[in-house]
Design a protein around this motif. Structure first.
Motif, PDB file in Angstrom:
ATOM      1  N   VAL A  36      86.577  30.831  69.577  1.00 57.18           N
ATOM      2  CA  VAL A  36      85.640  29.873  68.984  1.00 57.18           C
ATOM      3  C   VAL A  36      84.237  30.466  68.953  1.00 57.18           C
ATOM      4  N   ASN A  37      83.819  31.090  70.061  1.00 52.18           N
ATOM      5  CA  ASN A  37      82.488  31.702  70.103  1.00 52.18           C
ATOM      6  C   ASN A  37      82.358  32.805  69.051  1.00 52.18           C
ATOM      7  N   ALA A  38      83.395  33.596  68.888  1.00 56.05           N
ATOM      8  CA  ALA A  38      83.367  34.675  67.898  1.00 56.05           C
ATOM      9  C   ALA A  38      83.358  34.120  66.475  1.00 56.05           C
ATOM     10  N   LYS A  39      84.101  33.054  66.238  1.00 56.80           N
ATOM     11  CA  LYS A  39      84.111  32.426  64.913  1.00 56.80           C
ATOM     12  C   LYS A  39      82.727  31.902  64.556  1.00 56.80           C
ATOM     13  N   ALA A  40      82.057  31.294  65.524  1.00 55.72           N
ATOM     14  CA  ALA A  40      80.719  30.749  65.279  1.00 55.72           C
ATOM     15  C   ALA A  40      79.749  31.867  64.904  1.00 55.72           C
ATOM     16  N   ARG A  41      79.789  32.946  65.655  1.00 57.46           N
ATOM     17  CA  ARG A  41      78.906  34.092  65.385  1.00 57.46           C
ATOM     18  C   ARG A  41      79.215  34.682  64.003  1.00 57.46           C
ATOM     19  N   ASN A  42      80.491  34.835  63.698  1.00 60.53           N
ATOM     20  CA  ASN A  42      80.922  35.382  62.417  1.00 60.53           C
ATOM     21  C   ASN A  42      80.490  34.488  61.254  1.00 60.53           C
ATOM     22  N   LEU A  43      80.616  33.188  61.430  1.00 59.14           N
ATOM     23  CA  LEU A  43      80.229  32.261  60.382  1.00 59.14           C
ATOM     24  C   LEU A  43      78.747  32.419  60.045  1.00 59.14           C
ATOM     25  N   LEU A  44      77.906  32.514  61.062  1.00 59.40           N
ATOM     26  CA  LEU A  44      76.471  32.685  60.817  1.00 59.40           C
ATOM     27  C   LEU A  44      76.173  34.035  60.177  1.00 59.40           C
ATOM     28  N   TYR A  45      76.801  35.086  60.662  1.00 60.84           N
ATOM     29  CA  TYR A  45      76.563  36.409  60.075  1.00 60.84           C
ATOM     30  C   TYR A  45      76.939  36.441  58.599  1.00 60.84           C
ATOM     31  N   ASN A  46      78.043  35.790  58.239  1.00 61.88           N
ATOM     32  CA  ASN A  46      78.493  35.809  56.853  1.00 61.88           C
ATOM     33  C   ASN A  46      77.690  34.895  55.945  1.00 61.88           C
ATOM     34  N   ALA A  47      76.909  33.989  56.519  1.00 62.20           N
ATOM     35  CA  ALA A  47      76.147  33.043  55.722  1.00 62.20           C
ATOM     36  C   ALA A  47      74.738  33.533  55.392  1.00 62.20           C
ATOM     37  N   ILE A  48      74.358  34.688  55.901  1.00 65.29           N
ATOM     38  CA  ILE A  48      72.976  35.143  55.736  1.00 65.29           C
ATOM     39  C   ILE A  48      72.912  36.494  55.037  1.00 65.29           C
ATOM     40  N   SER A  49      71.704  36.834  54.610  1.00 65.09           N
ATOM     41  CA  SER A  49      71.486  38.124  53.949  1.00 65.09           C
ATOM     42  C   SER A  49      71.216  39.213  54.991  1.00 65.09           C
ATOM     43  N   GLY A  50      71.150  40.433  54.535  1.00 66.10           N
ATOM     44  CA  GLY A  50      70.871  41.560  55.424  1.00 66.10           C
ATOM     45  C   GLY A  50      69.512  41.452  56.097  1.00 66.10           C
ATOM     46  N   GLU A  51      68.520  40.951  55.370  1.00 67.39           N
ATOM     47  CA  GLU A  51      67.181  40.791  55.931  1.00 67.39           C
ATOM     48  C   GLU A  51      67.191  39.761  57.064  1.00 67.39           C
ATOM     49  N   GLU A  52      67.914  38.677  56.855  1.00 62.50           N
ATOM     50  CA  GLU A  52      68.011  37.642  57.880  1.00 62.50           C
ATOM     51  C   GLU A  52      68.798  38.147  59.087  1.00 62.50           C
ATOM     52  N   TYR A  53      69.765  38.995  58.826  1.00 63.65           N
ATOM     53  CA  TYR A  53      70.572  39.556  59.915  1.00 63.65           C
ATOM     54  C   TYR A  53      69.680  40.267  60.927  1.00 63.65           C
ATOM     55  N   GLN A  54      68.687  40.980  60.430  1.00 63.52           N
ATOM     56  CA  GLN A  54      67.775  41.696  61.324  1.00 63.52           C
ATOM     57  C   GLN A  54      67.055  40.739  62.276  1.00 63.52           C
ATOM     58  N   LYS A  55      66.796  39.524  61.810  1.00 58.42           N
ATOM     59  CA  LYS A  55      66.089  38.543  62.636  1.00 58.42           C
ATOM     60  C   LYS A  55      66.948  38.012  63.782  1.00 58.42           C
ATOM     61  N   ILE A  56      68.260  37.944  63.565  1.00 57.67           N
ATOM     62  CA  ILE A  56      69.124  37.301  64.565  1.00 57.67           C
ATOM     63  C   ILE A  56      70.087  38.251  65.268  1.00 57.67           C
ATOM     64  N   SER A  57      70.089  39.503  64.878  1.00 58.61           N
ATOM     65  CA  SER A  57      71.087  40.430  65.431  1.00 58.61           C
ATOM     66  C   SER A  57      70.928  40.660  66.929  1.00 58.61           C
ATOM     67  N   SER A  58      69.746  40.445  67.457  1.00 60.25           N
ATOM     68  CA  SER A  58      69.526  40.671  68.886  1.00 60.25           C
ATOM     69  C   SER A  58      69.823  39.434  69.734  1.00 60.25           C
ATOM     70  N   CYS A  59      70.176  38.328  69.104  1.00 61.90           N
ATOM     71  CA  CYS A  59      70.457  37.088  69.843  1.00 61.90           C
ATOM     72  C   CYS A  59      71.782  37.194  70.589  1.00 61.90           C
ATOM     73  N   ASP A  60      71.819  36.601  71.780  1.00 60.09           N
ATOM     74  CA  ASP A  60      73.033  36.631  72.597  1.00 60.09           C
ATOM     75  C   ASP A  60      73.992  35.489  72.286  1.00 60.09           C
ATOM     76  N   THR A  61      73.464  34.360  71.853  1.00 58.64           N
ATOM     77  CA  THR A  61      74.324  33.209  71.576  1.00 58.64           C
ATOM     78  C   THR A  61      74.096  32.715  70.160  1.00 58.64           C
ATOM     79  N   THR A  62      75.065  31.952  69.676  1.00 60.71           N
ATOM     80  CA  THR A  62      74.931  31.382  68.338  1.00 60.71           C
ATOM     81  C   THR A  62      73.824  30.328  68.317  1.00 60.71           C
ATOM     82  N   LYS A  63      73.580  29.682  69.434  1.00 62.58           N
ATOM     83  CA  LYS A  63      72.497  28.700  69.501  1.00 62.58           C
ATOM     84  C   LYS A  63      71.152  29.383  69.263  1.00 62.58           C
ATOM     85  N   GLU A  64      70.937  30.519  69.908  1.00 66.01           N
ATOM     86  CA  GLU A  64      69.699  31.280  69.686  1.00 66.01           C
ATOM     87  C   GLU A  64      69.577  31.679  68.220  1.00 66.01           C
ATOM     88  N   MET A  65      70.693  32.133  67.636  1.00 70.00           N
ATOM     89  CA  MET A  65      70.694  32.535  66.236  1.00 70.00           C
ATOM     90  C   MET A  65      70.287  31.351  65.352  1.00 70.00           C
TER      91      MET A  65
END
Length: 136
Positions: A49-78
């Motif tokens: 479930v945790n991996a699905k949540a992270r994957n869902l957010l990664y797939n919903a954003i652009s590469g530029e946005e990815y840079q903003k959240i790639s260092s986050c540890d949890t999906t909540k932080e993202m």
């Protein structure tokens, strides 16, 4: 995003809003966290479930946005970083709402504009207010 995440899996939306599900306290994590063969079924479900949540957010954003959240540890932080990026702080939201209310209250057809253009502009104001939970 909320509707999409909930339709994907309600537990995924919960992980996004409240943070990763912790591994059960009764079950000890495997000695080697990378060895998924040692996980119990319950641990495997939580990790998935945790991996699905992270994957869902990664797939919903652009590469530029990815840079903003790639260092986050949890999906909540993202999610919180994305919220601030797109919606701003509470003060910014209030200012935006006030500007939209002002536009709504003083709305008039501009000279030389068609009814369709006026309706599109009015619909945008209403839609934006609704997005901020301020329906008119």
């Amino acid at each position: 995003m909320e509707i999409y995440a909930k339709s994907y899996d309600v537990k995924v939306w919960r992980a996004i809003k409240k943070g990763n599900y912790p591994l059960p306290a009764t079950a000890q994590p495997p000695a080697d966290l990378e060895d998924i063969d040692e996980y119990t079924d319950e641990q495997m479900a939580i990790v998935q479930v945790n991996a699905k949540a992270r994957n869902l957010l990664y797939n919903a954003i652009s590469g530029e946005e990815y840079q903003k959240i790639s260092s986050c540890d949890t999906t909540k932080e993202m999610w919180e970083k994305l919220e601030i990026t797109y919606e701003g702080t509470i003060k910014v939201k209030e200012t935006h709402i006030n500007m939209l209310v002002h536009d709504y209250e003083l709305f008039r057809m501009k000279e030389g504009k068609s009814i369709e253009e006026m309706f599109a502009r009015f619909s945008k104001i209403i839609s934006d207010l609704k997005a901020f939970s301020k329906p008119y």
